[in-house]
Write an enzyme that holds these catalytic residues in place. Sequence first.
Site, PDB file in Angstrom:
ATOM      1  N   HIS A   1      -6.293  -2.127  15.307  1.00  0.00           N
ATOM      2  CA  HIS A   1      -6.554  -1.384  14.074  1.00  0.00           C
ATOM      3  C   HIS A   1      -6.354  -2.290  12.849  1.00  0.00           C
ATOM      4  CE1 HIS A   1      -6.480   2.335  11.546  1.00  0.00           C
ATOM      5  NE2 HIS A   1      -5.711   1.584  10.787  1.00  0.00           N
ATOM      6  N   GLU A   2      -5.217  -2.950  12.781  1.00  0.00           N
ATOM      7  CA  GLU A   2      -4.945  -3.780  11.598  1.00  0.00           C
ATOM      8  C   GLU A   2      -5.912  -4.962  11.552  1.00  0.00           C
ATOM      9  OE1 GLU A   2      -3.158  -2.160   9.696  1.00  0.00           O
ATOM     10  OE2 GLU A   2      -2.122  -0.906  11.150  1.00  0.00           O
TER      11      GLU A   2
ATOM     12  N   GLY B   1       3.427   2.375  10.767  1.00  0.00           N
ATOM     13  CA  GLY B   1       3.185   1.540  11.946  1.00  0.00           C
ATOM     14  C   GLY B   1       3.021   0.068  11.621  1.00  0.00           C
ATOM     15  N   ALA B   2       2.122  -0.217  10.678  1.00  0.00           N
ATOM     16  CA  ALA B   2       1.819  -1.612  10.375  1.00  0.00           C
ATOM     17  C   ALA B   2       0.968  -1.658   9.119  1.00  0.00           C
ATOM     18  CB  ALA B   2       1.061  -2.253  11.533  1.00  0.00           C
ATOM     19  N   MET B   3       0.747  -2.876   8.619  1.00  0.00           N
ATOM     20  CA  MET B   3      -0.009  -3.013   7.380  1.00  0.00           C
ATOM     21  C   MET B   3      -0.933  -4.223   7.447  1.00  0.00           C
ATOM     22  SD  MET B   3      -0.676  -1.853   4.408  1.00  0.00           S
ATOM     23  CE  MET B   3      -1.948  -2.663   3.451  1.00  0.00           C
ATOM     24  N   GLU B   4      -2.179  -3.997   7.024  1.00  0.00           N
ATOM     25  CA  GLU B   4      -3.258  -4.960   7.225  1.00  0.00           C
ATOM     26  C   GLU B   4      -3.372  -6.045   6.151  1.00  0.00           C
ATOM     27  OE1 GLU B   4      -3.696  -1.636   6.432  1.00  0.00           O
ATOM     28  OE2 GLU B   4      -5.374  -1.361   5.056  1.00  0.00           O
TER      29      GLU B   4
ATOM     30  N   GLU C   1      -9.696   4.105   6.472  1.00  0.00           N
ATOM     31  CA  GLU C   1      -8.860   4.579   7.582  1.00  0.00           C
ATOM     32  C   GLU C   1      -9.655   5.322   8.649  1.00  0.00           C
ATOM     33  OE1 GLU C   1      -6.275   3.226   8.052  1.00  0.00           O
ATOM     34  OE2 GLU C   1      -5.583   2.551   6.090  1.00  0.00           O
TER      35      GLU C   1
ATOM     36  N   GLU D   1       0.846  -1.180   0.000  1.00  0.00           N
ATOM     37  CA  GLU D   1       0.000   0.000   0.000  1.00  0.00           C
ATOM     38  C   GLU D   1       0.888   1.238   0.000  1.00  0.00           C
ATOM     39  OE1 GLU D   1      -2.841   0.298   3.181  1.00  0.00           O
ATOM     40  OE2 GLU D   1      -3.756   2.083   2.325  1.00  0.00           O
TER      41      GLU D   1
ATOM     42  N   HIS E   1      -9.240  -3.881  10.206  1.00  0.00           N
ATOM     43  CA  HIS E   1      -9.217  -3.662   8.759  1.00  0.00           C
ATOM     44  C   HIS E   1      -9.705  -4.895   7.984  1.00  0.00           C
ATOM     45  CE1 HIS E   1      -7.758   0.249   7.691  1.00  0.00           C
ATOM     46  NE2 HIS E   1      -6.565   0.144   8.230  1.00  0.00           N
TER      47      HIS E   1
END
Length: 876
Positions: free
Chosen positions: A300-301, A264-267, A323, A124, A304
């Site tokens: 959060h992830e 931070g991170a990726m879903e 988001e 992303e 998603h």
Amino acid sequence: MKESTPAAIHLTDYAPPQWRIEHVDLCFQLDPVDTRVRSRLQLRRAVSQEAPLVLQGEELKLINLTVDGEPVAPGNLQQDEGSLTLHELPAQCTLEMETAISPEANTALSGLYVSGGNFCTQCEAEGFRRITWFLDRPDVMTLFTVRLEADKDRFPVLLSNGNLADAGDLPEGRHYAVWHDPFPKPSYLFALVAGDLVCQQDRFTTCSGREVDLRIYVQRHNLDKCDHAMRSLKKSMRWDEDTYGREYDLDIYMIVAVDDFNMGAMENKGLNVFNSKYVLARPDTATDDDFVAIESVIAHEYFHNWSGNRVTCRDWFQLSLKEGLTVFRDQEFTADQSLRAVKRIGDVQRLRSLQFPEDAGPMAHPVRPQSYIEINNFYTMTVYEKGAEVVRMIQTLVGREGFRRGLDLYFERHDGQAVTTDDFVKAMEDANARDLRRFRRWYDQAGTPVLDVAGEYDETNQSYRLTVRQSCPPSQGQSEKLPFHIPLTLALLDSQGREIPLRLEGESQATPGERVIELTAPDHVLVFRDVPEAPVPSLLRGFSAPVKLKFPYTSEELAFLMGHDTDDFNRWEAGQQFAVQMLQGQIAHIQAGREPTLDPLFQEAFARVLDNDTLDPALVAEALTLPGETYLAEQMEVVDVDAIHQARQFTRRALGQALAARFRAVYDALQDTQGMDAAAMGRRRLRNLCLAYLCAAEDANAQALAEAQYQSADNMTDAMGALRALMDCPGEIQERSLAHFEARWREEPLVLDKWFGLQATASAPGALDRIRRLMQHPGFSIRNPNRVRAVLGAFAMANPVHFHAADGSGYELITDQVLELDALNPQIAARLVTSLSRWKRFDEQRQGLMRACLERIVAHPGLSRDVYEIASRSLG
Ligand code: B3K
Ligand code: ZN
């Protein structure tokens, strides 16, 4: 890299894809310098007339290409920078390609790259095109089957999205794994990981009884830091079932922690890739804030999976669809784990100190932007945090149950689709029979609305009249704003602090408690009847809308609200407003060359909160924290960083001195700080705040107390609390403690970042040398985003006095680093440039210096689109 001025992409130019990729088979022969990617795309034309197929690609070497097994006539294949065009394709065909890429040379950390010797991906927004040619846009959803092949010794673990379909050995010490994802997904959710990793494993039984294998993969030496992340994951899964009826849908859920990560991170579907900062934690290595942040990013992830993956975005202008909604969901999750008001206060502080400035500067854009040059620049506070506020306002307008109905309808209608923010609002409207036409303006108009409110009590008629006027300052490309639909939650308090029942003119009956007033026009007059005495209004309770509210409260009224408002958030808010008023007065004094003074009424109200042992310690700590320097800067016509810093330091010192005995008493009373639950965290927070005030008073005993706490601390929160307090007291104790910390933690990069950050934000003289020294430290690397954020990011964003040094040395330092960084990692470089973008807010001399730096950046040859966009917009 830019040759001429990079072009902008506009929302109004959106056109649906002309081709669909129904299925893709990917085969990776992984090698750090020469990875081969073979892909087989099952293509189907989505329009009736002939249409060329235009695939995106970046930094790829095309080795081979066939259509239905045959080579393509040279005239039908065209390769440009960034795209590959095929003409005269049959309406349905199979395209096979082989490309070569070099993961080790990928310093941008987008696409396939190497971190800590392992392979990982970040796709992303547009990283997939750096792996192979593809329709790299979110509205093309495809079924993925992925085969990975690599050396078995060096890369024993081979992971991708979905469920494992096959695995086995190959000749020459290599092995393979095949993963199949049964859910169609856009390319931005693709992921692969290959490396020498170990995992912590657990299980989760979903509400319908399905068993899910949970795995957190880390480097071996970090295996003892995964418990908290795993607990957080299980909590999130349960919460999303209980709160929103959302169940997980694959047999396995994997999280991989990597040290080099841009955000931070990726879903990614079934295979989240995380910055290790948001996974690894042990009480002795991570602070309470880290524990809370990890829980919320894991949540959060995970969330998603529904709000983002099952239902995704039609195009990147719709980014807030996933988001804003997912931030809202993670905020609610966190609020349910501890004290709702504390969570709300933190979120509002973040919004005000980071999003409001963005919304008032040259980078201002609506929650749904209308154009961009580089989409990665639009993962902003506006899209995320203001986007979440917009979702929250919908909940306030339709109620919790109505919101749940709307969300159910949204998921039911759009499962498996790529949709728009309009589709989201439509589901909310349809499920609640509401008209949110005017409300939609929140998605399209930038800028922070202002509410000017005035109140008048009429004793003879026992009525109270509130007038509310809304306005919104112009922003780039939007000079006139239409009125917003704003939920204004309010109550009227009597002199005992009780809520007066509310009866608006024209209503036959009063209702107890608070009310949500819906503002839709530029002006509203609200007349409340049967008001027995002049009330104090409690306005915008819980921060019911992301606006700036202005009401001419007196100090006495603010002190009253601080002690009596029945809304926890507004009690805090009253204290903040009181503090802002006082600090503004002090700033004016300092600017006029006079000594600032501490308002005795403020001190009294402050002391009453400190002495109130019926309040939760976490809330007391929030109430006793003065507004930050960036928030104070926002309130000034021309920002005076030095006066702001002096005023705030003066007040901290004065309060520390005046209330020393009470701070010490509270500090001593909070002995029981064991445990990792919210209550223990609250006690530690308050205790460390007391220590900070004691140290701000520059008392030698306080320094000794801080050193003793540092040395005896068995957790990172207390160790850092002590160190941070000592940053107010330059000298031997401070140096000794910092040196001790470095020696103890130099092998733990995430812990060392705290040490970097403390010094990068220190207000003591000599900041520039300090930054240069930190950059020479063996633990620093300009290639690692966490290190860059800990040193350069912290300096530029959280050390205003030195970043804005009058001689321009801070600006120059950041400009040099931006240019060096841009050649390696444009996304991180672009983030750093935003620190220069609000130059118009400063005095003339600083304006000139900042502008010169921006001009130097724009003129730099070979600049990335990322940095170009921020720098040129800032100048424009
Ligand atoms: N969706 C990612 C962010 C991707 C950023 C790309 N530059 C993480 C998140 O918001 O959950
Ligand atoms: Zn997200």
